[in-house]
Design an enzyme around this catalytic site. Sequence first.
Site, PDB file in Angstrom:
ATOM      1  N   PHE A 128       0.840  -1.190   0.000  1.00 18.70           N
ATOM      2  CA  PHE A 128       0.000   0.000   0.000  1.00 18.70           C
ATOM      3  C   PHE A 128       0.884   1.252   0.000  1.00 18.70           C
ATOM      4  O   PHE A 128       1.932   1.269   0.653  1.00 18.70           O
ATOM      5  CB  PHE A 128      -0.893  -0.041   1.246  1.00 18.70           C
ATOM      6  CG  PHE A 128      -2.041   0.921   1.217  1.00 18.70           C
ATOM      7  CD1 PHE A 128      -3.193   0.632   0.501  1.00 18.70           C
ATOM      8  CD2 PHE A 128      -1.971   2.114   1.921  1.00 18.70           C
ATOM      9  CE1 PHE A 128      -4.258   1.518   0.492  1.00 18.70           C
ATOM     10  CE2 PHE A 128      -3.035   3.010   1.905  1.00 18.70           C
ATOM     11  CZ  PHE A 128      -4.182   2.713   1.190  1.00 18.70           C
ATOM     12  N   ASP A 205       1.296  -5.417   8.192  1.00 17.96           N
ATOM     13  CA  ASP A 205       0.144  -4.549   7.991  1.00 17.96           C
ATOM     14  C   ASP A 205      -1.084  -5.443   7.840  1.00 17.96           C
ATOM     15  O   ASP A 205      -1.165  -6.246   6.903  1.00 17.96           O
ATOM     16  CB  ASP A 205       0.377  -3.690   6.740  1.00 17.96           C
ATOM     17  CG  ASP A 205      -0.723  -2.658   6.538  1.00 17.96           C
ATOM     18  OD1 ASP A 205      -1.887  -2.949   6.890  1.00 17.96           O
ATOM     19  OD2 ASP A 205      -0.421  -1.568   6.020  1.00 17.96           O
ATOM     20  N   TYR A 230     -11.532   0.616  10.008  1.00 13.43           N
ATOM     21  CA  TYR A 230     -12.727   1.072   9.275  1.00 13.43           C
ATOM     22  C   TYR A 230     -13.057   0.172   8.094  1.00 13.43           C
ATOM     23  O   TYR A 230     -14.021   0.402   7.399  1.00 13.43           O
ATOM     24  CB  TYR A 230     -12.571   2.531   8.809  1.00 13.43           C
ATOM     25  CG  TYR A 230     -11.274   2.831   8.092  1.00 13.43           C
ATOM     26  CD1 TYR A 230     -11.103   2.522   6.754  1.00 13.43           C
ATOM     27  CD2 TYR A 230     -10.207   3.419   8.776  1.00 13.43           C
ATOM     28  CE1 TYR A 230      -9.916   2.791   6.108  1.00 13.43           C
ATOM     29  CE2 TYR A 230      -9.011   3.689   8.140  1.00 13.43           C
ATOM     30  CZ  TYR A 230      -8.869   3.373   6.800  1.00 13.43           C
ATOM     31  OH  TYR A 230      -7.684   3.630   6.173  1.00 13.43           O
ATOM     32  N   LYS A 231     -12.223  -0.871   7.869  1.00 11.96           N
ATOM     33  CA  LYS A 231     -12.504  -1.800   6.767  1.00 11.96           C
ATOM     34  C   LYS A 231     -13.363  -2.937   7.315  1.00 11.96           C
ATOM     35  O   LYS A 231     -14.545  -2.732   7.558  1.00 11.96           O
ATOM     36  CB  LYS A 231     -11.191  -2.255   6.144  1.00 11.96           C
ATOM     37  CG  LYS A 231     -10.511  -1.073   5.419  1.00 11.96           C
ATOM     38  CD  LYS A 231      -9.121  -1.330   4.923  1.00 11.96           C
ATOM     39  CE  LYS A 231      -8.586  -0.064   4.231  1.00 11.96           C
ATOM     40  NZ  LYS A 231      -7.141  -0.079   4.025  1.00 11.96           N
ATOM     41  N   ARG A 379     -12.352  -4.116  -7.726  1.00 15.42           N
ATOM     42  CA  ARG A 379     -12.252  -4.960  -6.526  1.00 15.42           C
ATOM     43  C   ARG A 379     -13.644  -5.249  -5.993  1.00 15.42           C
ATOM     44  O   ARG A 379     -14.435  -4.341  -5.767  1.00 15.42           O
ATOM     45  CB  ARG A 379     -11.452  -4.260  -5.430  1.00 15.42           C
ATOM     46  CG  ARG A 379      -9.969  -4.203  -5.679  1.00 15.42           C
ATOM     47  CD  ARG A 379      -9.216  -3.773  -4.427  1.00 15.42           C
ATOM     48  NE  ARG A 379      -9.850  -2.641  -3.754  1.00 15.42           N
ATOM     49  CZ  ARG A 379      -9.390  -2.075  -2.646  1.00 15.42           C
ATOM     50  NH1 ARG A 379      -8.298  -2.565  -2.066  1.00 15.42           N
ATOM     51  NH2 ARG A 379     -10.002  -1.044  -2.095  1.00 15.42           N
TER      52      ARG A 379
END
Length: 416
Positions: A128, A205, A230-231, A379
């Site tokens: 990322f 991560d 928040y995912k 995605r």
Amino acid sequence: MGPAADPDAAALDASDPLAPLRDRFVQGGDVVAYLDGNSLGRPLTRTAERLPSFVREQWGEGLIRSWDEEWMELPFTLGDALGAAALGAAPGQTIVADSTTVLLYKLMRAALTARPDRRRIVLDDDNFPTDRFLLEGIAREDGLELDVITVDRTRGVSAEQLAAVLSDDTALVVLSHVAYRSGHLADMRELTRLAQESGALVLWDLCHSAGVVPTELDAWGVDLAVGCSYKYLNGGPGAPAFAYVRHELQGTIEQPIQGWMGAADVFAMAETYRPADGMRRFLSGTPPVLGMQPIVDMVELVAEAGIDAIRAKSVALTEYTIRLVDEVLAPLGVAVASPRDSDERGSHVTVTHPRFREVTAALWKRGVIPDFRSPDGLRIGLSPLSTSFAEVRLGIDAIRDELDLASRRDDAATVG
Ligand SMILES: *Cc1c(COP(=O)(O)O)cnc(C)c1O
């Protein structure tokens, strides 16, 4: 309709033991298929109720007293609950604080203080951006060397690739458990073992795995981990992140943002900074208490459902998605850019087609919400507690329709 051996969406939903939990999430609006829980999870109805009562009671009536009663300890109590429900982490090793980016920075720097004589950091070119950018800055500031593994973008870092770059000069290895692009699920245990064999520390991560792919951080001997909430942890936009530091390391490493909340005696208002023992030293400023409220609810739900049951449904959802892509979208030129073996896949499926930028825009207008990753990736995020098999079916059919429309526009333009 497929043959009997391939159950349809209705049959899959009917036999899904977690299906009743979908009602715990806020629904409504014009969205008919939400396939982006890997970017922003849906809120829980419990959270919709908790926030106003939090404002009225804990904040409005408790006022400053609530810091003593509950809030000061929340980074640790919530961290421990998350560690138990989803991470395989015993108490006293996980905190909730800051943003992912800030916690990554703090633990990267902390790891480097523990390996002062080593000059190299290992990362991969498909991690990322925030992970890569932080390391770029740290390497520049300290004159360190980056060993960047080039990965196949439909996969992630393999043990062979990691072994090839490790040396007795490697201080730190930073990797994603689930690759944000391909959804590749790394072999955390084996890669950790390899890095440690060379004497390096490893920082994982967990942004795309926390709450959906179980980890055994303690049992696998993981040093350090950071993830966002928040995912798949449905903490809401900008919710604080979490960090894990293995017990044995806590006394020996120090993070660089030494604020008063990480000091040994917070209210001593001391002359100079002395880090607290244990996880408190990884805090910096006042904990984001308001932002932690939704995470409290979701961690409870993950514990209730069981992380292994969540993983089982995640695998079933991604398998179903890939089957439909092969049947419905492959004839239109769509390719699967995620691992096909579910042991090597997290909870999203990435598919590619040159028209996906405009197709995604059209899908959003009709309430079908995947996300687009440049240049040609779409995605499909499957959040097991809030996503049904019927939503996946609907989403795939909508992608087919929009691809058809896009190619008919081309034909019309050519004829005209
Ligand atoms: C989402 C994500 C982040 C986000 O970092 P923030 O500081 O929360 O913006 C970082 N790393 C990975 C792998 C992610 O998927």
